[in-house]
Design a protein around this motif. Structure first.
Motif, short mmCIF file in Angstrom:
data_model
loop_
_atom_site.label_atom_id
_atom_site.label_comp_id
_atom_site.label_asym_id
_atom_site.label_seq_id
_atom_site.Cartn_x
_atom_site.Cartn_y
_atom_site.Cartn_z
N TYR A 25 16.72 -16.91 -81.30
CA TYR A 25 15.97 -17.10 -79.78
C TYR A 25 17.15 -17.04 -78.65
CZ TYR A 25 11.70 -16.96 -81.80
OH TYR A 25 10.26 -16.76 -82.78
N PHE A 26 18.12 -18.10 -78.77
CA PHE A 26 19.18 -18.33 -77.74
C PHE A 26 19.88 -16.95 -77.81
CE2 PHE A 26 23.46 -19.65 -76.78
CZ PHE A 26 23.09 -20.56 -75.60
N ALA A 27 20.35 -16.37 -78.57
CA ALA A 27 21.14 -14.96 -78.48
C ALA A 27 20.37 -14.01 -78.05
CB ALA A 27 21.73 -14.61 -79.86
N ALA A 28 19.02 -13.92 -78.33
CA ALA A 28 18.08 -12.86 -77.67
C ALA A 28 18.13 -13.45 -76.17
CB ALA A 28 16.77 -12.86 -78.23
N ALA A 29 17.74 -14.61 -75.73
CA ALA A 29 17.68 -14.93 -74.26
C ALA A 29 19.20 -14.68 -73.59
CB ALA A 29 17.60 -16.41 -74.52
N ILE A 30 20.06 -14.92 -74.08
CA ILE A 30 21.47 -14.54 -73.68
C ILE A 30 21.75 -13.11 -73.32
CG2 ILE A 30 24.05 -14.47 -73.73
CD1 ILE A 30 22.79 -16.99 -73.04
N PHE A 31 21.32 -12.17 -74.12
CA PHE A 31 21.38 -10.69 -74.18
C PHE A 31 20.39 -10.30 -73.07
CE2 PHE A 31 23.10 -10.63 -78.61
CZ PHE A 31 24.23 -10.26 -78.42
N MET A 32 19.23 -10.78 -72.79
CA MET A 32 18.12 -10.21 -72.03
C MET A 32 18.57 -10.49 -70.50
SD MET A 32 14.43 -10.74 -73.80
CE MET A 32 14.42 -12.32 -73.57
N LEU A 33 19.06 -11.89 -70.52
CA LEU A 33 19.53 -12.38 -69.45
C LEU A 33 20.88 -11.33 -68.86
CD1 LEU A 33 19.46 -14.41 -67.01
CD2 LEU A 33 21.37 -15.75 -68.22
N LEU A 34 21.65 -11.04 -69.63
CA LEU A 34 22.79 -10.17 -69.27
C LEU A 34 22.42 -8.76 -69.04
CD1 LEU A 34 25.73 -11.29 -71.99
CD2 LEU A 34 25.54 -11.70 -69.29
N TYR A 35 21.38 -8.31 -69.80
CA TYR A 35 20.83 -7.17 -69.22
C TYR A 35 20.16 -7.04 -68.03
CZ TYR A 35 17.89 -2.78 -69.08
OH TYR A 35 17.35 -1.73 -68.83
N ILE A 36 19.57 -8.27 -67.58
CA ILE A 36 18.63 -7.99 -66.37
C ILE A 36 19.47 -8.34 -65.38
CG2 ILE A 36 17.22 -9.57 -64.96
CD1 ILE A 36 15.60 -10.04 -67.56
N LEU A 37 20.61 -9.10 -65.34
CA LEU A 37 21.75 -9.23 -64.53
C LEU A 37 22.52 -8.13 -64.01
CD1 LEU A 37 22.82 -12.81 -65.07
CD2 LEU A 37 21.39 -12.22 -63.13
N PHE A 38 22.91 -7.15 -65.00
CA PHE A 38 23.98 -6.47 -64.96
C PHE A 38 23.45 -4.80 -64.96
CE2 PHE A 38 26.41 -9.82 -66.80
CZ PHE A 38 27.32 -10.20 -65.36
N PHE A 39 22.38 -4.44 -65.65
CA PHE A 39 22.07 -3.27 -65.95
C PHE A 39 20.37 -2.79 -65.48
CE2 PHE A 39 24.77 -4.12 -69.57
CZ PHE A 39 25.71 -3.52 -69.23
#
Length: 91
Positions: A25-39
């Motif tokens: 869940y930590f990895a999923a949260a980081i990947f979702m946050l990066l996607y939302i912020l950059f893409f």
């Protein structure tokens, strides 16, 4: 999905369930946050605004609370964690 299942089955035999789920869940949260912020291209603010705020999920309005409880209890705890818990018993 198949790659996730193969990796999860191998790691589940070596890690405790709660450690594995936390890392997942930590990895999923980081990947979702990066996607939302950059893409995503959507405006994101570091506020409690329920639509575009980074912490908008904290606003527990009566119409959102049942949905958030359903997602947390049924989907995550019973569904995903239960599925991961039984992976170590299958070959």
């Amino acid at each position: 999905m198949a790659v996730y299942l193969v990796i999860a089955r191998r790691l589940r035999n070596k890690l405790d369930l709660f450690v594995f789920v936390f890392l997942l869940y930590f990895a999923a949260a980081i990947f979702m946050l990066l996607y939302i912020l950059f893409f995503s291209g959507d405006p994101i603010t570091f506020s409690f605004h329920p639509v575009h705020g980074m912490f908008g999920w904290i606003n527990l309005t009566p119409d959102r609370l049942p949905l958030e409880l359903w997602m947390a209890i049924v989907c995550n705890i019973i569904g995903s964690t239960g599925f991961i818990a039984v992976l170590k018993y299958f070959e």
